[in-house]
Design an enzyme around this catalytic site. Structure first.
Site, PDB file in Angstrom:
ATOM      1  N   GLY A  41      -3.351   9.970   2.426  1.00 42.56           N
ATOM      2  CA  GLY A  41      -3.742  10.793   1.292  1.00 42.56           C
ATOM      3  C   GLY A  41      -3.208  12.195   1.484  1.00 42.56           C
ATOM      4  O   GLY A  41      -3.126  12.685   2.611  1.00 42.56           O
ATOM      5  N   GLY A  45      -7.888  19.183  -1.316  1.00 40.05           N
ATOM      6  CA  GLY A  45      -9.290  19.390  -1.628  1.00 40.05           C
ATOM      7  C   GLY A  45      -9.584  20.744  -2.246  1.00 40.05           C
ATOM      8  O   GLY A  45      -8.709  21.445  -2.750  1.00 40.05           O
ATOM      9  N   ASP A  75       0.173   8.794  -0.818  1.00 42.00           N
ATOM     10  CA  ASP A  75      -0.467   8.966  -2.120  1.00 42.00           C
ATOM     11  C   ASP A  75      -0.458  10.434  -2.504  1.00 42.00           C
ATOM     12  O   ASP A  75      -0.903  11.288  -1.738  1.00 42.00           O
ATOM     13  CB  ASP A  75      -1.915   8.451  -2.062  1.00 42.00           C
ATOM     14  CG  ASP A  75      -2.661   8.689  -3.364  1.00 42.00           C
ATOM     15  OD1 ASP A  75      -2.577   7.829  -4.256  1.00 42.00           O
ATOM     16  OD2 ASP A  75      -3.328   9.740  -3.494  1.00 42.00           O
ATOM     17  N   TYR A  80      -2.061  17.501  -7.687  1.00 44.64           N
ATOM     18  CA  TYR A  80      -2.204  18.029  -6.326  1.00 44.64           C
ATOM     19  C   TYR A  80      -1.230  19.165  -6.042  1.00 44.64           C
ATOM     20  O   TYR A  80      -1.362  19.845  -5.016  1.00 44.64           O
ATOM     21  CB  TYR A  80      -1.987  16.924  -5.294  1.00 44.64           C
ATOM     22  CG  TYR A  80      -2.927  15.753  -5.394  1.00 44.64           C
ATOM     23  CD1 TYR A  80      -4.079  15.790  -6.185  1.00 44.64           C
ATOM     24  CD2 TYR A  80      -2.658  14.574  -4.696  1.00 44.64           C
ATOM     25  CE1 TYR A  80      -4.925  14.699  -6.276  1.00 44.64           C
ATOM     26  CE2 TYR A  80      -3.508  13.478  -4.780  1.00 44.64           C
ATOM     27  CZ  TYR A  80      -4.630  13.540  -5.569  1.00 44.64           C
ATOM     28  OH  TYR A  80      -5.464  12.443  -5.656  1.00 44.64           O
ATOM     29  N   LYS A 105       0.464  10.208  -9.760  1.00 46.68           N
ATOM     30  CA  LYS A 105      -0.479   9.994 -10.864  1.00 46.68           C
ATOM     31  C   LYS A 105      -0.175  10.895 -12.052  1.00 46.68           C
ATOM     32  O   LYS A 105       0.288  12.031 -11.882  1.00 46.68           O
ATOM     33  CB  LYS A 105      -1.912  10.244 -10.382  1.00 46.68           C
ATOM     34  CG  LYS A 105      -2.286   9.470  -9.128  1.00 46.68           C
ATOM     35  CD  LYS A 105      -3.693   9.794  -8.674  1.00 46.68           C
ATOM     36  CE  LYS A 105      -3.979   9.233  -7.291  1.00 46.68           C
ATOM     37  NZ  LYS A 105      -3.285   9.990  -6.222  1.00 46.68           N
ATOM     38  N   HIS A 136      -4.445   9.061 -13.782  1.00 48.66           N
ATOM     39  CA  HIS A 136      -5.334   9.730 -12.834  1.00 48.66           C
ATOM     40  C   HIS A 136      -6.789   9.714 -13.297  1.00 48.66           C
ATOM     41  O   HIS A 136      -7.706   9.579 -12.492  1.00 48.66           O
ATOM     42  CB  HIS A 136      -4.882  11.176 -12.618  1.00 48.66           C
ATOM     43  CG  HIS A 136      -5.340  11.769 -11.334  1.00 48.66           C
ATOM     44  ND1 HIS A 136      -4.703  12.819 -10.722  1.00 48.66           N
ATOM     45  CD2 HIS A 136      -6.374  11.462 -10.513  1.00 48.66           C
ATOM     46  CE1 HIS A 136      -5.328  13.128  -9.598  1.00 48.66           C
ATOM     47  NE2 HIS A 136      -6.358  12.329  -9.452  1.00 48.66           N
ATOM     48  N   ASN A 176     -10.102   5.869 -11.334  1.00 47.55           N
ATOM     49  CA  ASN A 176     -11.360   6.381 -11.885  1.00 47.55           C
ATOM     50  C   ASN A 176     -11.742   5.715 -13.202  1.00 47.55           C
ATOM     51  O   ASN A 176     -12.271   6.370 -14.111  1.00 47.55           O
ATOM     52  CB  ASN A 176     -11.281   7.903 -12.039  1.00 47.55           C
ATOM     53  CG  ASN A 176     -11.048   8.611 -10.722  1.00 47.55           C
ATOM     54  OD1 ASN A 176     -11.760   8.392  -9.750  1.00 47.55           O
ATOM     55  ND2 ASN A 176     -10.004   9.430 -10.659  1.00 47.55           N
ATOM     56  N   SER A 276      -5.291  13.869   6.127  1.00 45.10           N
ATOM     57  CA  SER A 276      -5.403  14.792   7.249  1.00 45.10           C
ATOM     58  C   SER A 276      -4.116  15.599   7.326  1.00 45.10           C
ATOM     59  O   SER A 276      -3.054  15.133   6.911  1.00 45.10           O
ATOM     60  CB  SER A 276      -5.620  14.039   8.569  1.00 45.10           C
ATOM     61  OG  SER A 276      -5.756  14.966   9.642  1.00 45.10           O
ATOM     62  N   LYS A 279      -1.809  16.239  13.191  1.00 44.41           N
ATOM     63  CA  LYS A 279      -0.927  15.190  13.694  1.00 44.41           C
ATOM     64  C   LYS A 279      -1.682  14.120  14.471  1.00 44.41           C
ATOM     65  O   LYS A 279      -1.462  12.912  14.279  1.00 44.41           O
ATOM     66  CB  LYS A 279       0.171  15.802  14.569  1.00 44.41           C
ATOM     67  CG  LYS A 279       1.300  14.853  14.946  1.00 44.41           C
ATOM     68  CD  LYS A 279       2.422  15.639  15.615  1.00 44.41           C
ATOM     69  CE  LYS A 279       3.633  14.752  15.876  1.00 44.41           C
ATOM     70  NZ  LYS A 279       3.398  13.784  16.963  1.00 44.41           N
ATOM     71  N   ARG A 281      -4.852  13.263  14.303  1.00 45.04           N
ATOM     72  CA  ARG A 281      -5.726  12.483  13.415  1.00 45.04           C
ATOM     73  C   ARG A 281      -4.911  11.509  12.573  1.00 45.04           C
ATOM     74  O   ARG A 281      -5.328  10.371  12.324  1.00 45.04           O
ATOM     75  CB  ARG A 281      -6.536  13.417  12.516  1.00 45.04           C
ATOM     76  CG  ARG A 281      -7.697  14.117  13.200  1.00 45.04           C
ATOM     77  CD  ARG A 281      -8.925  13.204  13.332  1.00 45.04           C
ATOM     78  NE  ARG A 281      -9.287  12.648  12.036  1.00 45.04           N
ATOM     79  CZ  ARG A 281      -9.974  13.303  11.098  1.00 45.04           C
ATOM     80  NH1 ARG A 281     -10.363  14.540  11.315  1.00 45.04           N
ATOM     81  NH2 ARG A 281     -10.283  12.714   9.960  1.00 45.04           N
ATOM     82  N   ILE A 282      -3.765  11.968  12.104  1.00 46.04           N
ATOM     83  CA  ILE A 282      -2.880  11.104  11.316  1.00 46.04           C
ATOM     84  C   ILE A 282      -2.465   9.896  12.146  1.00 46.04           C
ATOM     85  O   ILE A 282      -2.511   8.754  11.681  1.00 46.04           O
ATOM     86  CB  ILE A 282      -1.654  11.896  10.835  1.00 46.04           C
ATOM     87  CG1 ILE A 282      -2.071  12.917   9.763  1.00 46.04           C
ATOM     88  CG2 ILE A 282      -0.567  10.971  10.294  1.00 46.04           C
ATOM     89  CD1 ILE A 282      -0.992  13.906   9.402  1.00 46.04           C
TER      90      ILE A 282
END
Length: 339
Positions: A41, A45, A75, A80, A105, A136, A176, A276, A279, A281-282
């Protein structure tokens, strides 16, 4: 052992193809294409000032790291404001474009001209096609953001079908939508949506819509896959990252609690898209395909469901195509903070 795994995967309706160097198997779509079972993703945010601005390389580098780590899906969305960096990250990775599954999207402000909007996205991505293009939202706005624009999603879908016919998108889908909206769309479309993207996590199981989509051969992508896992707000439901149940299961498999959460979703047939910009965490999030949770563990984890939405824009509920539950007091913030 590899041969047995391939046989089991075929029976389960998945495609194991290591030729592209990816770590996630691919799930067949109803249009003959196939989608990786996990992706990256890219939405950054919101904070107290609204949608977070995209800093230089802030998305490009994570996309590059992800593809180098074995991801084969990214994605994004026009909303974004990072499609240019997604495209740059793909090119910087050295992974051939044809091996990468790109999702973007249609922005809610551009639903009256789907093809033109997708061409703009492709220009920003610097690509000739996307692998999956999604509506979207059923809630649409005027191009100048001056208020709602009331556009029937059936009309929008005709534009999506045209975009696919032109070869601008290999697959098309929705995001959605609720069950009644999907039913109405299926009764009035030429091309069936291949994918539905909605929030799915331990706090929000989405059992009914998952069952419905399975009956219609529509793959479900899950955004916000960690739910409240990283939240420090006490009112958010369990589990948190140090939950005893999760940590016990994680210890058994030599994994982290986020990896257990992602594996749970994968085994439910959901395609999670954890985000994320770190690096490590990815790299961690993609390594969930070398173990399997037991039926008992899956049942235990399912009990965390509280039908709790992290993403709940109830202030949109006056729109005629609002897809969520209506409340007496709409949320004041745009989106609740999420990890």
């Amino acid at each position: 052992m590899t041969y047995i795994f391939i046989l089991l995967s075929i029976v389960a309706g998945v495609i194991c193809d290591e030729k592209d160097g990816g770590k996630a198997y691919r799930i067949p779509l109803n249009d003959g294409n196939a989608i990786p079972a996990l992706g990256l993703g890219s939405f950054l945010g919101f904070d107290e000032n609204g949608q977070k601005p995209v800093e230089e390389h802030e998305v490009e580098y994570p996309v590059k790291w992800a593809l180098e780590a074995g991801y084969r899906m990214v994605d994004t969305a026009a909303a974004y404001l990072n499609e240019d960096q997604v495209g740059a990250g793909v090119r910087a990775s050295g992974v051939p474009r044809e091996n990468v599954f790109i999702v973007t999207k249609l922005p809610p402000q551009e639903s009256r001209d789907v093809v033109a909007s997708l061409r703009n996205s492709l220009s920003r991505l610097n690509m000739s096609y996307v692998d999956l293009y999604l509506i979207h939202s059923t809630v649409t706005f005027k191009p100048d953001d001056s208020g709602y624009d009331i556009i029937d999603y059936l009309d929008t879908w005709k534009g999506m079908e045209e975009a696919q016919k032109l070869g601008l998108a290999k697959s098309i889908g929705i995001s959605n939508f609720n069950i009644s909206m999907i039913e109405r769309l299926l009764a009035n479309c030429e091309v069936k949506p291949a994918v539905l993207q909605v929030e799915v996590n331990l706090n929000l199981a989405q059992n009914k819509i998952l069952d419905y989509c399975k009956s219609q051969n529509i793959v479900v992508m899950g955004y916000t896959p960690f739910g409240s896992l990283f939240s420090k707000e006490p009112e958010r439901p369990a589990p948190k990252i140090d939950d005893p149940t999760l940590t016990e299961i994680a210890k058994k498999y030599g994994k982290t609690t986020p990896q257990i959460v992602l594996r749970y979703l994968v085994q439910r047939g959901v395609v999670p898209i954890p985000k994320s910009v770190k690096k490590n965490r990815i790299e961690e999030n993609i390594n969930v395909f070398d173990f399997e949770l037991t039926e008992e563990e899956m049942e235990t984890l399912s009990k965390f469901n509280k039908d709790y939405r992290v993403v709940f824009p109830s202030f949109w509920q006056d729109h005629p195509y609002y897809p969520y539950e209506k409340v007496d007091t709409p949320a004041a913030d745009l989106f609740k903070k999420k990890e």
